[in-house]
Motif scaffolding. Structure first.
Motif, mmCIF file in Angstrom:
data_model
loop_
_atom_site.group_PDB
_atom_site.id
_atom_site.type_symbol
_atom_site.label_atom_id
_atom_site.label_comp_id
_atom_site.label_asym_id
_atom_site.label_seq_id
_atom_site.Cartn_x
_atom_site.Cartn_y
_atom_site.Cartn_z
ATOM 1 N N ASN A 200 1.264 -1.316 0.100
ATOM 2 C CA ASN A 200 -0.164 0.011 -0.235
ATOM 3 C C ASN A 200 0.911 0.861 -0.187
ATOM 4 N N ILE A 201 0.441 2.503 -0.473
ATOM 5 C CA ILE A 201 0.224 3.636 -0.355
ATOM 6 C C ILE A 201 0.898 4.324 0.627
ATOM 7 N N PRO A 202 1.841 4.193 1.470
ATOM 8 C CA PRO A 202 1.853 4.181 3.249
ATOM 9 C C PRO A 202 0.417 5.848 3.479
ATOM 10 N N ALA A 203 -0.378 5.992 3.719
ATOM 11 C CA ALA A 203 -1.165 7.000 4.803
ATOM 12 C C ALA A 203 -0.263 7.926 4.913
ATOM 13 N N SER A 204 0.376 7.791 5.801
ATOM 14 C CA SER A 204 1.442 9.267 5.810
ATOM 15 C C SER A 204 2.266 10.313 4.910
ATOM 16 N N ILE A 205 1.461 9.641 3.581
ATOM 17 C CA ILE A 205 2.698 10.413 2.544
ATOM 18 C C ILE A 205 1.553 11.512 2.395
ATOM 19 N N GLY A 206 0.567 11.077 2.608
ATOM 20 C CA GLY A 206 -0.823 12.705 3.112
ATOM 21 C C GLY A 206 -1.022 13.687 3.385
#
Length: 646
Positions: free
Chosen positions: A237-243
């Motif tokens: 998954n694309i890490p949510a922290s990137i948002g």
């Protein structure tokens, strides 16, 4: 006398000044020895490094800058065509702040861990060389480092976790290598990239990096502007922290193996480039509402849940390029999409768009490509404001057995975006050429902005090449490349110092228009010397030397032959020397040698020694052609033979 005294004082002052300059220029012995050892490993050095009259690096060597203590603080050899390796001696330059050997394609080999000893280093720039092997762990010791660029080399292995200790780094670029493994993080590796809170640039694109990106890799305390992780092998998954990174402007995660749902990104209000194409993303179409800064969006070739046309199509007022191929959207495209002032490219091929294509009569003047091939468009409403040469509708029902079947709209004559033509070009015999690679431009058509870039660059380089700067844009495999060509003014070619001081843009001192995004520079090899004239000069010198050597050998041979001839004459002439000189002065000849004849030979030649054959008298007695008489004449009988002494 007074005048002579003043002249003497003036000469004394000049001597003192010259002496002080020499003393000031004398490079620290440790640094001088290190640099001279480095020099032995390199070829194609600048001429100032090889002159016998310039043995002091701090004095006249191109690319070397020293402080007031004669310590070397900067070594800048950008684009010097160096060949060789970077030896351990570099670790002895302990006051070095800047090390830039970029754009030397034949400088390579394993990167020495000795660089880790340069604890004062703030800029390490090795772009576009041929360094190979692993990135040394010792680079994590460079606590003062701010600019770290090892991109466009041949590095392999994993990214060392020790780089997480570079707390002052703002620019981290390891792109375009063959790095493998996961991204190191402090939770799993003790140190990692998540600790680089001051970093503004993570450029790790075009490698072989893999595995999931840990959730703790990003956080809201970071200062990141550009995250370039495209063209790798990341999964999960694309890490949510990137948002949650409020400063983020460019996010490129395209061409990987990411799966799962795209996390919420509404907090990324400064983001203007979002590229998630060519992954395995699933779930609902990302909601980009309120991300008003977006200019370039590409979500193509993913497996999103089929849906209608997203509402944010008409809400992103600054949109320039919208690319969403094969994402499962359906329905009718809204007119408002095509009226956005800055819109240039709309690429929505291979979807389920249907109904009538009605783009309205307020179409953006900048719109030059609309690609809606392979959808289910049944009809099109025509307005006079659209340039239909840039509209692609092939593969839609309206192109089957209709009046449009044989038109340009349906024949797919334009399968690629409009060609990029040189907008500015210059011609000269020895131009300096370098390629500027822009990794995330916001626009679709560079020809609309190349003039702005040309003016911007010309202002920066005006002192070096006024009105002699050319730009040629072209599209590479993944990024926009612009070839910069500069011509020298009132000289045959640029010298070393001009290249170093004018065209070295690797430290990001040049700021392009923001719309062009992050970039790096790679210089082409430059002919600092005329190879043809050098070859001719070498040929002339070599020929002259060979001619002199040949003539010398011929002279020696002639002298030796003459001496040999004289010796042979002397040996064959028993009276070659008369007395103490070579002239006949009445002295008896000095015998030089003896010839031996048999008795039979003498009888035959003297007619049996008859008196009529007498020769005369000599210093050794009478010489006659008479029969031999013991103790008379000059003949002596020995073993049936006669010796005649001459």
């Amino acid at each position: 006398m007074a005048a002579k005294g003043r002249l003497f004082l003036l000469l004394l002052v000049l001597c003192l000044l010259a002496g002080s300059r020499i003393a000031a220029a004398a490079t620290n012995p440790q640094d001088a020895a290190a640099l001279k050892s480095l020099k032995k490993k390199w070829s194609n050095l600048p001429r100032s490094w090889t002159k016998k009259s310039s043995n002091d690096p701090c004095d006249q060597w191109d690319g070397v800058i020293c402080n007031g203590n004669s310590r070397i603080t900067s070594l800048n050899l950008f684009g010097m065509n160096l060949k060789g390796t970077l030896s351990d001696d570099i670790g002895s330059l302990t006051e070095l702040r800047v090390l830039d050997v970029s754009s030397n394609k034949d400088l390579g080999g394993p990167l020495t861990p000795a660089i880790g000893k340069l604890i004062q280093l703030t800029h390490l720039v090795l772009i576009g060389c041929s360094f190979s092997g692993t990135v040394p762990n010792e680079l994590g010791n460079l606590a003062q480092l701010e600019f770290f660029a090892l991109n466009s080399n041949q590095f392999t292995g994993s990214i060392p976790p020790s780089l997480g200790k570079l707390s002052k780094v703002t620019w981290l670029d390891l792109a375009n290598n063959s790095l493998t493994g996961r991204l190191p993080n402090s939770r799993d590796d003790g140190a990692g990239l998540d600790q680089l809170l001051n970093a503004e640039h993570f450029h790790l694109n075009q490698n072989l990096l893999e595995g999931p990106i840990p959730e703790n890799m990003f956080n809201s305390n970071m200062s990141l502007k550009h995250i370039l992780l495209d063209r790798n092998r990341f999964s999960g998954n694309i890490p949510a922290s990137i948002g949650v990174i409020p400063t983020l402007e460019v996010l490129r995660l395209n061409d990987n193996n990411f799966t799962g749902q795209v996390p919420a990104m509404q907090m990324l209000t400064k983001l203007h480039v979002l590229m998630l194409s060519n992954n395995k993303l699933r779930g609902p179409m990302p909601n980009l509402t309120a991300m008003n800064g977006l200019q370039n969006v590409d979500l193509s070739n993913n497996s999103f849940t089929p849906s209608g046309v997203p509402s944010w199509f008409t809400e992103l007022k600054g949109l320039m390029t919208l690319t969403m191929q094969s994402v499962g959207i359906s329905g009718k495209l809204p007119q408002e999409l095509f009226s956005r002032t800055n819109l240039q490219h709309v690429i929505l091929s291979n979807n389920q768009l249907n109904d009538t294509l009605d783009m309205g009569n307020n179409i953006s003047k900048d719109l030059d490509l609309v690609d809606i091939r392979n959808n289910k468009i049944a009809s099109v409403t025509v307005y006079g404001t659209l340039n239909y040469t840039n509209l692609k509708l092939e593969g839609n029902p309206l192109c089957t057995e209709s009046l449009l079947s044989d038109t340009m709209l349906c024949t797919d004559q334009l399968t690629e975006p409009p060609s990029l033509y040189p907008t500015f070009n210059v011609q000269c015999k020895n131009p300096f050429v370098e390629t500027i690679e822009f990794r995330s431009p916001s626009f679709g058509n560079v020809n609309k902005y190349i003039d702005e870039l040309h003016k911007n660059l010309s202002g920066t380089l005006d002192n070096c090449t006024p009105n002699k700067l050319g730009l040629v844009p072209y599209t590479g495999e993944a990024y926009l490349k612009v070839e910069l060509k500069a011509c020298p003014v009132n000289q045959k070619r640029f010298n070393y110092s001009q290249v170093l001081n004018c065209f070295n843009l690797t430290l990001q001192t040049y700021k392009p228009p923001e719309i062009f995004g992050p970039y790096y520079v790679d210089a082409h090899p430059y002919p600092f010397h005329d190879k043809v004239s050098r070859a001719i000069l070498i040929g002339v010198v070599t020929g002259s030397v060979l001619l002199v050597v040949g003539l010398t050998l011929i002279g020696i041979y002639a002298v030796r032959q003459r001496k040999r001839a004289r010796k042979l004459v002397t040996l064959s002439d028993p009276f070659a020397s008369w007395g103490s000189t070579t002239e006949d002065i009445g002295e008896a000849p000095k015998l030089k040698s003896a010839r031996v004849f048999t008795l039979e030979e003498l009888k035959l030649s003297t007619n049996d020694f008859r008196e009529i054959n007498a020769i005369g008298a000599g210093g050794y007695g009478t010489v006659s052609k008479q029969p031999f008489r013991e103790n008379k004449g000059s003949y002596h009988l020995r073993d049936n033979s006669i010796s005649v002494l001459f």
